[in-house]
Structure formats: C-alpha cells, structure tokens
Design an enzyme around this catalytic site. Structure first.
Site, short mmCIF file in Angstrom:
data_model
loop_
_atom_site.label_atom_id
_atom_site.label_comp_id
_atom_site.label_asym_id
_atom_site.label_seq_id
_atom_site.Cartn_x
_atom_site.Cartn_y
_atom_site.Cartn_z
N ARG A 158 -6.50 62.34 15.46
CA ARG A 158 -6.21 62.33 14.03
C ARG A 158 -7.19 61.45 13.25
NH1 ARG A 158 0.16 61.71 14.66
NH2 ARG A 158 0.72 63.82 15.24
N ARG A 192 -5.38 61.49 7.66
CA ARG A 192 -4.59 60.54 6.88
C ARG A 192 -5.21 59.15 6.78
NH1 ARG A 192 -0.28 60.71 11.73
NH2 ARG A 192 0.56 62.39 10.44
N ARG A 205 -6.11 66.40 -0.06
CA ARG A 205 -4.76 66.91 0.18
C ARG A 205 -3.94 66.98 -1.11
NH1 ARG A 205 -2.08 67.22 4.84
NH2 ARG A 205 -0.64 68.28 3.43
N ASP A 261 -4.90 72.82 13.02
CA ASP A 261 -3.57 72.42 13.47
C ASP A 261 -3.28 73.17 14.76
OD1 ASP A 261 -0.99 70.93 12.46
OD2 ASP A 261 -0.31 72.82 13.34
N TYR A 281 8.21 74.35 19.19
CA TYR A 281 8.24 74.58 17.75
C TYR A 281 8.78 75.97 17.42
CZ TYR A 281 5.49 70.35 16.83
OH TYR A 281 5.05 69.05 16.73
#
Length: 365
Positions: free
Chosen positions: A33, A37, A46, A82, A159
């Site tokens: 990551r 972020r 974003r 992703d 998921y």
C-alpha cells in the site's frame, strides 16, 4: 535458494536478485500500500476519482504507482489496482467502499452463481491493467522492480460469498464444510482467473508477482491443507511452467500455516509481524527467500523507535541472502509520511553496513 533462471539479464533489479537468493549490496525494500493513502497527492486524486476509476485509467494508475518513488527511494513499484480488479473485469458487480472494502452486489451462494464466473481474458477484460504495466516498465529505472499482484482464491472467495469484509467468515466456512464440491469448483474457477491474470501481468512487464491471501489466516492448518493449498499450489505450478519471475506468497495471521505455505511453490514467503523474522524464516526454510516483517503501526512511532525496530528485523535477517524488507501488512490509514520516509533511509543505510560484512550466498538449488 530456489533455482534462478541464469539466462535472465545481468542487471536484474535488486529486489529480483534478493528474491532469487543472490548476494546483494543492501536489503531491498518496498511497502504494501505504498501507492495510496500515505501520500497527500494520492488523497487529492481520490477527491475526484474512486479507486476503481483510477485503476481503469492507465495515465492515472501510472501516476499513482510512481508517486511514492518520487518521495522515497523504494526498490519496487507495485501496480496500482485492487485484488477485485479481475472479478470486475469479468462482470461481477462490485464496489470498493471507502472505510469498508469490497462490497458485492449479488453474493455468490449457489451452484448457478459459481458457474456464472467465466474465465478471464486479460487483454480484453482488463486491458487498462496491461497498458499500465507496459507503461510503467518503460518509465521505471532498470534497477527498480515492477511488482504485479493478484488476490488468492480463498480471499477472493470470502469476499464473493460474504458480500463484504467479515471477521468471522461464517458463510465462507459454511460452504467449505457443507458443500465441499461447490467450494472446490469456486476455488478452481478463481484459480484459473488468477493464473491468466498473473501470466498476463508478467508478459506485460512485471518483474515479480505477489499472491495476496490476505484473510487465509482465519483457517485452521488442516482446513488450509484440505480446502486451499491444492488451489494455491496449482497457481504457482502453472506460473513456474510458463514464466521466470519470483513468485511472492503473502498472507496475514499465517504463523500456523508457514510450513504449509512453503509447500505451495512460491519463491518468496511473506511474513507478517506476529512471528519474529528469524523464527519464521527457519520454519519456512532458508532455501526460500522471505519478505517482511515490520509491524506497520511502528511507522507512527518516533524516528528513534522506527530505527530500533527496523534494525531488529535486519539483525534477525543477519545479512542472509534472500531477504526483502517490507511491512508485515499494508500501510495503515493516517500513517505519517515522515515515518515511512525515515524507514526507507534507515533500512538502506543499516542494511548496506550489514551486507558489507555478510557471508556469501548459499548455493542455489
């Protein structure tokens, strides 16, 4: 260490050489990551675009992938996408909800749902991913590795079945135990999708690929062996047959699964922070490379603590060939950028000193 393809270019990226167990001048480092972020420039993007929107636009995906490299000298760029991208590509209706994660519009619960999951045709279904990789490989310095990735079948299945992130995996385990034939069909289909996806990423320029089985630590060892390992092994075997890049296998909470993961056929085993690096490496076997394993929360600490904890990981690796420094999971929300930059410089400096006096490479198997 695992046998390396000796015909590859002499100037392979530092991370690739470490993954094959070759001697290196310092320990390579990247962070899960790292593109995202952590960076204010990413957060600004974003405000205009969703994660999936960015990944579907190669110019934006390339920009985001390269952002951390402009801030700090990490040794790899990891594709911005992703783990749900290939499922989105085959028409699964989903969204990545901020603060929640993947949310599936119609969860997979029946035989008809499973059989609706068609094979992936990467160049047709996710052409933007391939274009992003090709562009990145042209733009990156030759010594910076380009890492592709995919979600592993268990994590994708969880998921799809649950419909959203879960802590209990109740529906997932219910299918495993109550409908094992259906479970294995689902895993087989997801495995086929993953093989196609990773092969295409390698063909497009990825120097290494990582299989993220983020939530497989929710399983007991015997369940992992019965319900997951055969499908993971199939993926790595298929990739080894047709490609010649390091294969990284990472999961969270896998301290009880390391020996089983070793047998799946990866080149590198990712270790989370719950097991000391030297202990985890001994259990995996020193003939394989390892990646890890600083607790990502350490990046919130003062610089002196970051230096101390990073030094502990490096001391446990002891300059042994085959270590890639990383966090034990992805960068956490709110992580200070200064902490991440300090970590990168600390590892570069400390590891260079350690490697200057380290033993020669172990013989390649």
């Amino acid at each position: 260490m695992s046998a390396a393809p000796h015909a590859r270019q002499a100037a392979a990226p530092l991370l690739v050489r470490a993954a094959w167990g070759e001697p290196v001048e310092r320990t390579p480092l990247w962070m899960m990551r790292q593109a995202g972020r952590l960076l204010p420039e990413y957060r600004a993007l974003r405000e205009q675009w969703s994660l999936l929107d960015i990944s579907r636009q190669p110019d934006l995906a390339v920009r985001v992938t390269l952002q951390p490299l402009r801030r700090m000298p990490v040794d790899a760029a990891i594709l911005f996408a992703d783990i749900m991208t290939p499922l989105d590509g085959i028409g699964v209706a989903l969204d990545i909800v901020e603060g929640v994660g993947p949310v599936i519009e119609s969860p997979v619960r029946s035989e008809a749902d499973v059989r609706a999951l068609r094979p992936l045709e990467p160049e047709a279904d996710v052409p933007y991913v391939m274009e992003t990789l090709r562009t990145l490989r042209r733009q990156l310095d030759p010594d910076v590795a380009l890492i592709g990735f995919a979600g592993a079948p268990f994590t994708l299945a969880s998921y799809l079945i649950e419909g959203r992130p879960t802590r209990t995996f109740t529906r997932t385990k219910t299918m495993m135990y109550a409908a094992p034939a259906l479970w294995h069909e689902l895993m087989e289909r997801l495995g086929t999708i993953t093989i196609s996806y990773l092969r295409a990423q390698i063909a497009a320029g990825a120097d290494a690929v990582q299989l993220f089985d983020s939530w497989v630590g929710a399983l007991a060892p015997d369940d992992y062996e019965s319900y997951v390992a055969p499908h993971t092994t199939r993926i790595f075997a298929a990739l080894r047959e047709t490609t010649h890049v390091p294969l990284i296998h990472f999961g969270v909470g896998t301290a009880t699964l390391l020996e089983a993961m070793r047998a799946n056929g990866a080149t590198v085993i990712g270790l989370d922070w719950r097991v000391p690096l030297d202990e985890g490496w001994a259990r995996v076997g020193h003939d394989l490379a390892v990646q890890g394993n600083l607790d990502p929360a350490i990046l919130f600490a003062p610089r002196s603590v970051i230096s101390e904890k990073a030094g502990d990981v490096l001391r446990r690796a002891a300059g042994r060939p085959g270590h890639i420094f990383n966090l034990g999971h992805g960068i956490l929300p709110g992580t200070p950028l200064d902490g991440a930059i300090h970590l990168v410089h600390t590892v570069r400096e400390q590891s260079a000193s350690i490697h200057a006096g380290s033993a020669p490479s172990l013989p390649l198997s």
